[in-house]
Scaffold this motif. Structure first.
Motif, PDB file in Angstrom:
ATOM      1  N   PHE A 101      60.489  67.925 -56.192  1.00 13.95           N
ATOM      2  CA  PHE A 101      59.439  68.785 -55.649  1.00 13.95           C
ATOM      3  C   PHE A 101      58.589  67.982 -54.658  1.00 13.95           C
ATOM      4  CE2 PHE A 101      61.130  71.404 -58.772  1.00 13.95           C
ATOM      5  CZ  PHE A 101      60.572  72.668 -58.704  1.00 13.95           C
ATOM      6  N   SER A 102      59.114  67.870 -53.447  1.00 12.94           N
ATOM      7  CA  SER A 102      58.451  67.115 -52.390  1.00 12.94           C
ATOM      8  C   SER A 102      57.147  67.791 -51.984  1.00 12.94           C
ATOM      9  CB  SER A 102      59.379  67.019 -51.180  1.00 12.94           C
ATOM     10  OG  SER A 102      58.676  66.634 -50.022  1.00 12.94           O
ATOM     11  N   ASN A 103      56.090  66.986 -51.841  1.00 14.67           N
ATOM     12  CA  ASN A 103      54.810  67.539 -51.393  1.00 14.67           C
ATOM     13  C   ASN A 103      54.930  68.140 -49.997  1.00 14.67           C
ATOM     14  OD1 ASN A 103      53.306  66.718 -53.718  1.00 14.67           O
ATOM     15  ND2 ASN A 103      53.271  64.636 -52.914  1.00 14.67           N
ATOM     16  N   LEU A 104      55.757  67.532 -49.152  1.00 14.05           N
ATOM     17  CA  LEU A 104      55.898  68.013 -47.783  1.00 14.05           C
ATOM     18  C   LEU A 104      57.026  69.019 -47.611  1.00 14.05           C
ATOM     19  CD1 LEU A 104      55.248  68.022 -44.784  1.00 14.05           C
ATOM     20  CD2 LEU A 104      56.611  65.919 -44.539  1.00 14.05           C
ATOM     21  N   PHE A 105      58.204  68.712 -48.108  1.00 14.21           N
ATOM     22  CA  PHE A 105      59.391  69.520 -47.815  1.00 14.21           C
ATOM     23  C   PHE A 105      59.665  70.621 -48.834  1.00 14.21           C
ATOM     24  CE2 PHE A 105      60.150  65.436 -45.687  1.00 14.21           C
ATOM     25  CZ  PHE A 105      60.332  65.883 -44.383  1.00 14.21           C
ATOM     26  N   GLY A 106      58.882  70.671 -49.906  1.00 14.27           N
ATOM     27  CA  GLY A 106      59.124  71.675 -50.933  1.00 14.27           C
ATOM     28  C   GLY A 106      60.239  71.236 -51.863  1.00 14.27           C
ATOM     29  N   VAL A 107      61.018  72.161 -52.351  1.00 14.72           N
ATOM     30  CA  VAL A 107      62.077  71.850 -53.314  1.00 14.72           C
ATOM     31  C   VAL A 107      63.322  71.380 -52.566  1.00 14.72           C
ATOM     32  CG1 VAL A 107      63.457  72.707 -55.229  1.00 14.72           C
ATOM     33  CG2 VAL A 107      61.144  73.595 -54.863  1.00 14.72           C
ATOM     34  N   ILE A 108      63.708  70.139 -52.838  1.00 12.27           N
ATOM     35  CA  ILE A 108      64.880  69.549 -52.199  1.00 12.27           C
ATOM     36  C   ILE A 108      65.807  69.014 -53.283  1.00 12.27           C
ATOM     37  CG2 ILE A 108      63.643  68.932 -50.094  1.00 12.27           C
ATOM     38  CD1 ILE A 108      63.351  66.108 -51.156  1.00 12.27           C
ATOM     39  N   SER A 109      67.056  68.801 -52.932  1.00  6.89           N
ATOM     40  CA  SER A 109      67.970  68.160 -53.873  1.00  6.89           C
ATOM     41  C   SER A 109      67.887  66.660 -53.683  1.00  6.89           C
ATOM     42  CB  SER A 109      69.407  68.638 -53.656  1.00  6.89           C
ATOM     43  OG  SER A 109      69.949  68.048 -52.499  1.00  6.89           O
ATOM     44  N   ALA A 110      68.323  65.915 -54.700  1.00  5.40           N
ATOM     45  CA  ALA A 110      68.302  64.456 -54.616  1.00  5.40           C
ATOM     46  C   ALA A 110      69.166  63.956 -53.471  1.00  5.40           C
ATOM     47  CB  ALA A 110      68.767  63.851 -55.933  1.00  5.40           C
ATOM     48  N   GLY A 111      70.170  64.749 -53.090  1.00  4.09           N
ATOM     49  CA  GLY A 111      71.071  64.354 -52.010  1.00  4.09           C
ATOM     50  C   GLY A 111      70.629  64.791 -50.632  1.00  4.09           C
ATOM     51  N   ASP A 112      69.533  65.545 -50.530  1.00 11.90           N
ATOM     52  CA  ASP A 112      69.026  65.961 -49.222  1.00 11.90           C
ATOM     53  C   ASP A 112      68.539  64.750 -48.431  1.00 11.90           C
ATOM     54  OD1 ASP A 112      69.594  68.558 -49.786  1.00 11.90           O
ATOM     55  OD2 ASP A 112      67.527  69.239 -49.970  1.00 11.90           O
ATOM     56  N   LEU A 113      68.600  64.854 -47.112  1.00 10.14           N
ATOM     57  CA  LEU A 113      68.220  63.756 -46.230  1.00 10.14           C
ATOM     58  C   LEU A 113      66.814  63.974 -45.696  1.00 10.14           C
ATOM     59  CD1 LEU A 113      71.579  63.480 -44.244  1.00 10.14           C
ATOM     60  CD2 LEU A 113      70.837  62.076 -46.173  1.00 10.14           C
ATOM     61  N   ILE A 114      65.907  63.049 -46.022  1.00  9.22           N
ATOM     62  CA  ILE A 114      64.514  63.203 -45.592  1.00  9.22           C
ATOM     63  C   ILE A 114      64.001  61.908 -44.958  1.00  9.22           C
ATOM     64  CG2 ILE A 114      63.993  64.955 -47.338  1.00  9.22           C
ATOM     65  CD1 ILE A 114      62.518  62.735 -48.926  1.00  9.22           C
ATOM     66  N   PRO A 115      63.012  62.023 -44.063  1.00  4.39           N
ATOM     67  CA  PRO A 115      62.412  60.837 -43.444  1.00  4.39           C
ATOM     68  C   PRO A 115      61.297  60.270 -44.322  1.00  4.39           C
ATOM     69  CG  PRO A 115      61.422  62.806 -42.524  1.00  4.39           C
ATOM     70  CD  PRO A 115      62.473  63.272 -43.508  1.00  4.39           C
ATOM     71  N   HIS A 116      60.833  59.096 -43.948  1.00  2.00           N
ATOM     72  CA  HIS A 116      59.633  58.550 -44.595  1.00  2.00           C
ATOM     73  C   HIS A 116      58.435  59.388 -44.152  1.00  2.00           C
ATOM     74  CE1 HIS A 116      56.144  55.898 -45.191  1.00  2.00           C
ATOM     75  NE2 HIS A 116      56.863  55.381 -46.177  1.00  2.00           N
ATOM     76  N   TYR A 117      57.530  59.660 -45.072  1.00  2.00           N
ATOM     77  CA  TYR A 117      56.307  60.406 -44.744  1.00  2.00           C
ATOM     78  C   TYR A 117      55.246  60.057 -45.773  1.00  2.00           C
ATOM     79  CZ  TYR A 117      57.337  63.403 -48.750  1.00  2.00           C
ATOM     80  OH  TYR A 117      57.578  63.858 -50.023  1.00  2.00           O
ATOM     81  N   ASP A 152      62.983  70.169 -67.274  1.00  2.00           N
ATOM     82  CA  ASP A 152      61.781  69.965 -66.469  1.00  2.00           C
ATOM     83  C   ASP A 152      61.122  68.636 -66.829  1.00  2.00           C
ATOM     84  OD1 ASP A 152      59.544  70.165 -64.912  1.00  2.00           O
ATOM     85  OD2 ASP A 152      58.888  72.109 -65.687  1.00  2.00           O
ATOM     86  N   LEU A 153      61.284  67.647 -65.954  1.00  6.83           N
ATOM     87  CA  LEU A 153      60.720  66.316 -66.175  1.00  6.83           C
ATOM     88  C   LEU A 153      59.589  66.016 -65.189  1.00  6.83           C
ATOM     89  CD1 LEU A 153      64.037  64.283 -66.710  1.00  6.83           C
ATOM     90  CD2 LEU A 153      62.587  65.373 -68.432  1.00  6.83           C
ATOM     91  N   ARG A 154      59.008  67.050 -64.616  1.00  5.54           N
ATOM     92  CA  ARG A 154      57.944  66.867 -63.625  1.00  5.54           C
ATOM     93  C   ARG A 154      56.582  66.653 -64.279  1.00  5.54           C
ATOM     94  NH1 ARG A 154      57.837  72.444 -60.890  1.00  5.54           N
ATOM     95  NH2 ARG A 154      57.891  72.951 -63.112  1.00  5.54           N
ATOM     96  N   ALA A 155      55.650  66.147 -63.492  1.00  3.96           N
ATOM     97  CA  ALA A 155      54.244  66.190 -63.863  1.00  3.96           C
ATOM     98  C   ALA A 155      53.795  67.647 -63.798  1.00  3.96           C
ATOM     99  CB  ALA A 155      53.420  65.337 -62.898  1.00  3.96           C
ATOM    100  N   LYS A 156      52.833  68.015 -64.633  1.00  2.41           N
ATOM    101  CA  LYS A 156      52.347  69.401 -64.703  1.00  2.41           C
ATOM    102  C   LYS A 156      51.862  69.917 -63.351  1.00  2.41           C
ATOM    103  CE  LYS A 156      52.647  70.609 -69.120  1.00  2.41           C
ATOM    104  NZ  LYS A 156      53.365  71.823 -69.582  1.00  2.41           N
ATOM    105  N   PHE A 157      51.367  69.008 -62.512  1.00  3.30           N
ATOM    106  CA  PHE A 157      50.826  69.401 -61.211  1.00  3.30           C
ATOM    107  C   PHE A 157      51.787  70.285 -60.436  1.00  3.30           C
ATOM    108  CE2 PHE A 157      50.400  68.813 -56.650  1.00  3.30           C
ATOM    109  CZ  PHE A 157      49.057  69.044 -56.439  1.00  3.30           C
ATOM    110  N   TYR A 158      53.089  70.006 -60.544  1.00  9.27           N
ATOM    111  CA  TYR A 158      54.074  70.694 -59.707  1.00  9.27           C
ATOM    112  C   TYR A 158      54.437  72.086 -60.215  1.00  9.27           C
ATOM    113  CZ  TYR A 158      54.048  66.507 -57.044  1.00  9.27           C
ATOM    114  OH  TYR A 158      53.612  65.474 -56.262  1.00  9.27           O
ATOM    115  N   GLU A 159      53.813  72.494 -61.304  1.00  9.86           N
ATOM    116  CA  GLU A 159      53.935  73.895 -61.716  1.00  9.86           C
ATOM    117  C   GLU A 159      53.222  74.800 -60.725  1.00  9.86           C
ATOM    118  OE1 GLU A 159      52.641  74.263 -65.748  1.00  9.86           O
ATOM    119  OE2 GLU A 159      54.403  73.237 -66.564  1.00  9.86           O
ATOM    120  N   LYS A 160      52.364  74.214 -59.859  1.00  6.28           N
ATOM    121  CA  LYS A 160      51.729  74.989 -58.787  1.00  6.28           C
ATOM    122  C   LYS A 160      52.798  75.609 -57.884  1.00  6.28           C
ATOM    123  CE  LYS A 160      47.567  72.105 -58.292  1.00  6.28           C
ATOM    124  NZ  LYS A 160      46.488  73.093 -58.265  1.00  6.28           N
TER     125      LYS A 160
END
Length: 232
Positions: A101-117, A152-160
Protein backbone atom coordinates in the motif's frame (compact mmCIF):
# COMPACT_ATOMS: atom_id res chain seq x y z
CA UNK A 1 -4.53 -15.77 -1.29
CA UNK A 2 -2.92 -12.34 -1.15
CA UNK A 3 -0.70 -10.72 1.49
CA UNK A 4 -1.23 -7.03 2.26
CA UNK A 5 1.87 -5.13 3.39
CA UNK A 6 2.55 -1.54 4.38
CA UNK A 7 5.35 0.30 2.57
CA UNK A 8 8.46 1.52 4.34
CA UNK A 9 9.72 5.08 4.55
CA UNK A 10 13.26 3.84 3.93
CA UNK A 11 13.96 3.12 0.28
CA UNK A 12 16.89 2.14 -1.90
CA UNK A 13 18.13 4.54 -4.58
CA UNK A 14 18.60 4.07 -8.31
CA UNK A 15 17.11 1.44 -10.57
CA UNK A 16 17.89 -0.42 -13.77
CA UNK A 17 14.47 -0.14 -15.39
CA UNK A 18 12.92 2.74 -17.37
CA UNK A 19 10.54 5.29 -15.80
CA UNK A 20 6.97 4.36 -14.92
CA UNK A 21 4.46 3.49 -17.61
CA UNK A 22 1.23 1.56 -17.84
CA UNK A 23 3.27 -1.65 -17.92
CA UNK A 24 4.82 -0.82 -14.53
CA UNK A 25 1.71 -1.61 -12.47
CA UNK A 26 -1.01 -4.12 -11.76
CA UNK A 27 -4.61 -3.07 -12.46
CA UNK A 28 -3.89 -1.42 -15.85
CA UNK A 29 -7.59 -0.60 -16.18
CA UNK A 30 -7.22 2.19 -13.58
CA UNK A 31 -3.77 3.37 -14.68
CA UNK A 32 -4.94 6.87 -15.58
CA UNK A 33 -6.62 7.30 -12.19
CA UNK A 34 -3.46 6.07 -10.45
CA UNK A 35 -1.33 8.47 -12.46
CA UNK A 36 -3.65 11.42 -11.79
CA UNK A 37 -2.61 11.27 -8.12
CA UNK A 38 1.06 10.96 -9.10
CA UNK A 39 0.79 14.01 -11.37
CA UNK A 40 -0.66 16.06 -8.51
CA UNK A 41 2.22 14.96 -6.27
CA UNK A 42 4.71 15.77 -9.02
CA UNK A 43 3.35 19.32 -9.34
CA UNK A 44 3.24 19.74 -5.57
CA UNK A 45 6.97 18.91 -5.31
CA UNK A 46 7.75 22.07 -7.28
CA UNK A 47 6.00 24.27 -4.70
CA UNK A 48 6.90 22.79 -1.32
CA UNK A 49 9.94 23.27 0.92
CA UNK A 50 8.81 20.51 3.26
CA UNK A 51 11.86 18.26 2.94
CA UNK A 52 10.87 16.11 5.92
CA UNK A 53 7.64 14.87 4.32
CA UNK A 54 8.46 15.14 0.62
CA UNK A 55 12.24 14.98 0.31
CA UNK A 56 14.61 17.30 -1.54
CA UNK A 57 14.50 15.68 -4.98
CA UNK A 58 12.66 18.09 -7.27
CA UNK A 59 13.03 16.03 -10.44
CA UNK A 60 9.85 14.67 -11.96
CA UNK A 61 8.77 11.26 -10.67
CA UNK A 62 8.01 10.41 -14.29
CA UNK A 63 11.70 10.67 -15.26
CA UNK A 64 13.25 8.59 -12.47
CA UNK A 65 14.52 5.01 -13.02
CA UNK A 66 12.54 2.18 -11.47
CA UNK A 67 13.03 -1.16 -9.75
CA UNK A 68 10.76 -3.80 -8.21
CA UNK A 69 8.79 -2.41 -5.28
CA UNK A 70 9.92 -5.30 -3.06
CA UNK A 71 13.52 -4.20 -3.71
CA UNK A 72 12.78 -0.47 -3.55
CA UNK A 73 11.43 -0.59 0.01
CA UNK A 74 14.13 -1.32 2.57
CA UNK A 75 12.53 -0.94 6.00
CA UNK A 76 12.46 -3.53 8.79
CA UNK A 77 9.79 -5.79 7.26
CA UNK A 78 11.57 -5.88 3.89
CA UNK A 79 14.95 -6.49 5.53
CA UNK A 80 13.52 -9.56 7.27
CA UNK A 81 11.69 -10.72 4.14
CA UNK A 82 15.13 -11.27 2.56
CA UNK A 83 13.70 -11.43 -0.93
CA UNK A 84 17.09 -11.81 -2.64
CA UNK A 85 17.88 -15.09 -0.86
CA UNK A 86 14.53 -16.75 -1.58
CA UNK A 87 14.19 -19.37 -4.30
CA UNK A 88 12.85 -18.29 -7.69
CA UNK A 89 9.37 -19.80 -7.15
CA UNK A 90 8.95 -17.96 -3.83
CA UNK A 91 10.11 -14.70 -5.39
CA UNK A 92 7.61 -15.13 -8.23
CA UNK A 93 4.82 -15.82 -5.73
CA UNK A 94 5.71 -12.66 -3.82
CA UNK A 95 5.87 -10.58 -7.02
CA UNK A 96 2.34 -11.64 -7.93
CA UNK A 97 0.59 -12.10 -4.57
CA UNK A 98 1.96 -9.46 -2.20
CA UNK A 99 0.15 -6.13 -2.41
CA UNK A 100 1.98 -3.11 -0.98
CA UNK A 101 0.00 0.00 0.00
CA UNK A 102 2.24 2.74 -1.37
CA UNK A 103 1.55 6.22 -0.01
CA UNK A 104 2.11 7.64 -3.49
CA UNK A 105 1.15 4.96 -6.00
CA UNK A 106 -1.70 3.30 -4.11
CA UNK A 107 -2.02 -0.48 -4.19
CA UNK A 108 0.86 -2.06 -6.09
CA UNK A 109 2.23 -5.57 -6.35
CA UNK A 110 5.66 -6.44 -4.98
CA UNK A 111 6.77 -6.98 -8.58
CA UNK A 112 5.60 -3.58 -9.85
CA UNK A 113 8.32 -1.17 -10.98
CA UNK A 114 8.48 2.10 -9.05
CA UNK A 115 10.96 4.98 -8.72
CA UNK A 116 12.49 6.35 -5.54
CA UNK A 117 10.20 8.92 -3.91
CA UNK A 118 9.52 10.52 -0.54
CA UNK A 119 6.03 10.78 0.89
CA UNK A 120 5.84 10.29 4.63
CA UNK A 121 2.88 8.36 6.03
CA UNK A 122 -0.04 10.73 6.59
CA UNK A 123 1.42 13.66 4.63
CA UNK A 124 -0.87 15.24 2.05
CA UNK A 125 0.66 16.55 -1.20
CA UNK A 126 -1.90 19.30 -1.65
CA UNK A 127 -4.87 16.90 -1.43
CA UNK A 128 -6.09 13.90 0.59
CA UNK A 129 -4.25 11.19 -1.32
CA UNK A 130 -5.49 8.43 1.01
CA UNK A 131 -9.13 9.23 0.36
CA UNK A 132 -8.29 9.31 -3.34
CA UNK A 133 -6.62 5.89 -3.18
CA UNK A 134 -9.60 4.50 -1.26
CA UNK A 135 -12.00 5.55 -4.00
CA UNK A 136 -9.81 4.05 -6.73
CA UNK A 137 -8.60 0.81 -5.17
CA UNK A 138 -11.21 -0.32 -2.61
CA UNK A 139 -13.72 -1.52 -5.27
CA UNK A 140 -11.02 -3.57 -7.02
CA UNK A 141 -9.80 -5.19 -3.81
CA UNK A 142 -13.32 -5.91 -2.59
CA UNK A 143 -13.97 -7.85 -5.79
CA UNK A 144 -10.81 -9.92 -5.34
CA UNK A 145 -11.53 -10.45 -1.64
CA UNK A 146 -14.89 -12.04 -2.45
CA UNK A 147 -13.08 -15.17 -3.62
CA UNK A 148 -9.62 -14.84 -2.08
CA UNK A 149 -8.79 -14.38 1.61
CA UNK A 150 -6.22 -11.70 2.39
CA UNK A 151 -3.46 -12.07 4.95
CA UNK A 152 -3.38 -8.54 6.30
CA UNK A 153 0.05 -7.67 7.73
CA UNK A 154 -0.27 -3.89 7.37
CA UNK A 155 -0.20 -1.18 9.99
CA UNK A 156 -3.75 -0.09 10.89
CA UNK A 157 -3.14 3.27 9.22
CA UNK A 158 -3.56 1.73 5.76
CA UNK A 159 -7.13 0.71 6.47
CA UNK A 160 -7.80 4.30 5.33
CA UNK A 161 -7.27 2.96 1.81
CA UNK A 162 -8.95 -0.41 2.25
CA UNK A 163 -10.19 -2.72 5.01
CA UNK A 164 -10.87 -6.32 3.92
CA UNK A 165 -13.88 -8.31 5.09
CA UNK A 166 -12.38 -11.74 4.39
CA UNK A 167 -9.00 -11.64 6.09
CA UNK A 168 -6.44 -13.24 8.36
CA UNK A 169 -4.38 -11.05 10.70
CA UNK A 170 -1.61 -11.81 13.18
CA UNK A 171 -1.00 -10.50 16.70
CA UNK A 172 2.45 -11.18 18.15
CA UNK A 173 2.92 -11.72 21.88
CA UNK A 174 6.28 -11.89 23.65
CA UNK A 175 6.67 -12.35 27.41
CA UNK A 176 2.98 -11.66 27.83
CA UNK A 177 3.07 -8.32 25.99
CA UNK A 178 1.97 -7.36 22.49
CA UNK A 179 4.97 -6.76 20.20
CA UNK A 180 4.70 -3.33 18.59
CA UNK A 181 7.66 -1.93 16.62
CA UNK A 182 9.45 -5.25 16.09
CA UNK A 183 6.20 -6.70 14.74
CA UNK A 184 7.45 -5.36 11.40
CA UNK A 185 10.25 -7.92 11.48
CA UNK A 186 7.82 -10.79 12.10
CA UNK A 187 5.63 -9.56 9.24
CA UNK A 188 8.60 -9.77 6.91
CA UNK A 189 9.53 -13.24 8.16
CA UNK A 190 5.93 -14.43 7.83
CA UNK A 191 5.72 -13.18 4.26
CA UNK A 192 8.84 -15.14 3.31
CA UNK A 193 7.63 -18.34 4.98
CA UNK A 194 4.14 -18.07 3.48
CA UNK A 195 5.66 -17.51 0.03
CA UNK A 196 7.57 -20.78 0.35
CA UNK A 197 4.41 -22.75 1.22
CA UNK A 198 1.90 -20.86 -0.97
CA UNK A 199 -1.27 -21.59 1.06
CA UNK A 200 -4.74 -20.91 -0.30
CA UNK A 201 -6.82 -21.41 2.89
CA UNK A 202 -6.57 -20.64 6.61
CA UNK A 203 -6.19 -24.36 7.30
CA UNK A 204 -3.14 -24.47 5.04
CA UNK A 205 -1.71 -21.36 6.73
CA UNK A 206 -2.00 -23.03 10.14
CA UNK A 207 -0.12 -26.10 8.89
CA UNK A 208 2.95 -24.02 8.04
CA UNK A 209 5.83 -24.70 10.48
CA UNK A 210 6.57 -21.10 11.48
CA UNK A 211 10.03 -20.77 12.96
CA UNK A 212 10.11 -19.11 16.42
CA UNK A 213 6.34 -18.56 16.27
CA UNK A 214 3.72 -20.60 18.18
CA UNK A 215 0.00 -20.19 17.48
CA UNK A 216 -1.90 -19.72 20.75
CA UNK A 217 -5.46 -19.14 19.57
CA UNK A 218 -7.62 -17.81 16.75
CA UNK A 219 -10.25 -15.14 17.33
CA UNK A 220 -12.84 -14.19 14.72
CA UNK A 221 -14.79 -10.96 14.37
CA UNK A 222 -16.78 -9.81 11.33
CA UNK A 223 -15.04 -12.20 8.96
CA UNK A 224 -11.53 -11.32 10.16
CA UNK A 225 -9.63 -14.17 11.78
CA UNK A 226 -6.88 -12.98 14.13
CA UNK A 227 -4.12 -15.50 14.80
CA UNK A 228 -2.55 -14.77 18.18
CA UNK A 229 1.03 -16.00 18.34
CA UNK A 230 3.78 -16.33 20.92
CA UNK A 231 7.13 -15.30 19.45
CA UNK A 232 10.57 -16.22 20.76
Amino acid sequence: MKILLAPSERKTLGGDNPPISKKSFIFPEIYEKRIEAVRKYDEFLKTTNDIKNFGDDKTSVFTRPTKKAVLRYSGVAFDHLKYNVLDEDSQKWIDENVYIFSNLFGVISAGDLIPHYTLKQGAKPGFDIYSYHHNVFAPILEKINETEPFIDLRAKFYEKIYKPKNAITFKFIKNGKVVSHFAKAYRGKLTAIIAKHKPSTLEEVLKIPFEDIKVLEIQEKKGVKEIICEVY
